[in-house]
Design an enzyme around this catalytic site. Structure first.
Site, PDB file in Angstrom:
ATOM      1  N   ASP A   1      -9.354  -4.090  -5.518  1.00 51.77           N
ATOM      2  CA  ASP A   1      -8.885  -3.016  -4.645  1.00 51.77           C
ATOM      3  C   ASP A   1      -9.472  -1.682  -5.084  1.00 51.77           C
ATOM      4  O   ASP A   1      -9.454  -1.340  -6.261  1.00 51.77           O
ATOM      5  CB  ASP A   1      -7.353  -2.949  -4.695  1.00 51.77           C
ATOM      6  CG  ASP A   1      -6.765  -2.068  -3.610  1.00 51.77           C
ATOM      7  OD1 ASP A   1      -7.539  -1.511  -2.811  1.00 51.77           O
ATOM      8  OD2 ASP A   1      -5.536  -1.943  -3.569  1.00 51.77           O
TER       9      ASP A   1
ATOM     10  N   HIS B   1      -6.842  -5.447  -1.694  1.00 53.91           N
ATOM     11  CA  HIS B   1      -5.650  -4.707  -1.293  1.00 53.91           C
ATOM     12  C   HIS B   1      -4.573  -5.634  -0.738  1.00 53.91           C
ATOM     13  O   HIS B   1      -3.409  -5.505  -1.064  1.00 53.91           O
ATOM     14  CB  HIS B   1      -6.061  -3.686  -0.228  1.00 53.91           C
ATOM     15  CG  HIS B   1      -5.049  -2.620   0.024  1.00 53.91           C
ATOM     16  ND1 HIS B   1      -4.735  -1.652  -0.904  1.00 53.91           N
ATOM     17  CD2 HIS B   1      -4.285  -2.352   1.119  1.00 53.91           C
ATOM     18  CE1 HIS B   1      -3.835  -0.829  -0.395  1.00 53.91           C
ATOM     19  NE2 HIS B   1      -3.533  -1.249   0.829  1.00 53.91           N
TER      20      HIS B   1
ATOM     21  N   SER C   1       0.829  -1.201   0.000  1.00 55.82           N
ATOM     22  CA  SER C   1       0.000   0.000   0.000  1.00 55.82           C
ATOM     23  C   SER C   1       0.866   1.255   0.000  1.00 55.82           C
ATOM     24  O   SER C   1       1.749   1.409  -0.840  1.00 55.82           O
ATOM     25  CB  SER C   1      -0.951  -0.044   1.203  1.00 55.82           C
ATOM     26  OG  SER C   1      -1.920   0.963   1.114  1.00 55.82           O
TER      27      SER C   1
END
Length: 399
Positions: A330, A390, A160
């Site tokens: 995501d 994610h 991330s």
């Protein structure tokens, strides 16, 4: 985003998740942990697991550095016990681990994350430059003390927001080594964000980012348009925690709640501040795991929306292999967004890369079930992981 530096210390970075590899540990791995003072009154915590392969010594396998996102989410906690470490949060051996393929070094970064801490609140990192500087100080000390890792391949995996930090760290390493209505509302806020970025008003852009997520949150709560879509996986639902509208910096607070606080779940918090603290024996009494994470997040607010496309361009120009990948489901780090910034690269090979056709990857050699698509040209590659959000490594194994 992934990067591989062809130098004495190869570096690989992966952001927005990790494509899972099914590995099983053979026995309890050797582990070490400690603190490095990266600046005066600034203490960074690390936790190392040596590779645990039944047929190879750890010196025959690479060293992986894991950096969590956030900023302010703990790699030593969340990444370790919720994702890729040898034990899960119930302290039971994990069925899937990377330790047969590499040694793993977890670092609580930026300072103030997890068990890392600062003695003075004015010392939190406030931008990418400070984050990189602290990490370079840490890595210099680590490799000086752990000489056994100086001659083996070194990889950086990040998740991330960690991808942004990892890109900066990789470049510095390379240098030092020479080497509908709802849609209309969201679109309107997105234009405000771009306007703020174009004017270098990055703090405002961060606040507007929070506003944009707030619009999505309101839409998903008041209508059936999104049905409480989860920001990390659009195929799942999520009910956000709501704070009082009277709190200062409300948008920033809500961003922290969505993207960092959720990684400090009660069971993990109890584990880290209970049995793990007792095991480590070096955590100061004044330090609570995750206790400074909100301050980490807020201090980095001015840096959130600053693009690092120029850093990727420099990495590509330096003949670094860059791999960008995303989970199909995501929302917070979406594939379209990744493709959009890639189109802004000044890299000479971009035209040829864009003309490449997608190729399929399968779950396993015996299966025809498509697991991902990818395309690559020279030292740039893009992977689109299907059925994953994610946290790609949590949701897709065997690619």
């Amino acid at each position: 985003m992934g990067v591989y530096v062809r130098t004495a210390l190869p570096v690989l970075l992966l952001a927005a998740g990790t494509a899972g590899v099914i590995l099983r540990q053979s026995q309890e791995p050797k582990e070490l942990w400690g603190y490095v003072q990266v600046r005066n009154k600034v203490h960074m915590f690390w936790w190392l697991y040596y590779a645990n392969n039944p047929t190879k010594e750890f010196t025959e396998l690479p060293l992986v550095l894991w950096l969590q996102g956030g900023p302010g989410a703990s790699g030593c906690g969340y990444g370790n016990f919720e994702e890729i470490g040898p034990l899960d949060k119930e302290m039971k051996p994990r069925n899937t681990t990377w330790l047969q393929a590499a040694s793993i070094l977890f670092v609580d970064n930026p300072v103030g994350t997890g068990f890392s801490y600062v003695d003075d609140c004015s010392l939190f990192a406030k931008n990418l430059t400070m984050v990189v500087s602290d990490m370079m100080a840490f890595l210099g000390e680590f490799f000086t003390c752990r000489t056994e890792f100086q001659t083996i391949p070194f990889y950086i995996f990040s998740e991330s927001y960690g991808g942004k930090m990892a890109a900066g760290i990789a470049l510095e390493l390379h240098k030092s080594l020479l080497d509908d209505n709802g849609l209309a509302e969201v679109t309107a806020v997105a234009k405000e964000i771009m306007d703020a970025i174009n004017k270098n008003q990055y703090g405002l852009a961060t606040e507007l980012w929070g506003k944009a997520e707030g619009v999505i949150e309101e839409v998903r709560s008041l209508s059936n348009n999104t049905d409480n879509v989860n920001f990390y996986n659009i195929m799942t639902k999520d009910v956000p925690e709501v704070k009082s509208d009277e709190e200062e910096n409300l948008h920033l607070v809500r961003l922290y709640q969505r993207h960092v606080r959720k990684m400090h779940k009660n069971s993990l918090d109890e584990l880290m501040n209970g049995p793990i603290r007792k095991k480590l024996k070096i955590i100061p009494d004044c330090v609570k795991w995750g206790g400074q994470s909100r301050q980490v997040f807020e201090n980095m607010a001015e840096d959130f929306m600053k693009p690092v496309i120029d850093i990727v361009d420099q990495l590509l120009a330096a003949n670094v292999n860059v791999t960008v990948y995303n989970g199909q489901l995501d929302l917070i780090v979406d594939t379209m967004g990744q493709e959009a910034w890639i189109r802004k690269l000044k890299w000479p090979g971009l035209v040829q890369f864009s003309q490449k056709r997608w190729k399929a990857l399968y779950v396993c050699p015996e299966s025809m079930e498509t697991a991902a698509f990818y395309k690559a040209y020279e030292n740039l590659a893009f992977f689109w992981i299907l059925k994953a959000g994610h946290m790609v490594n949590d949701e897709l194994l065997g690619v």
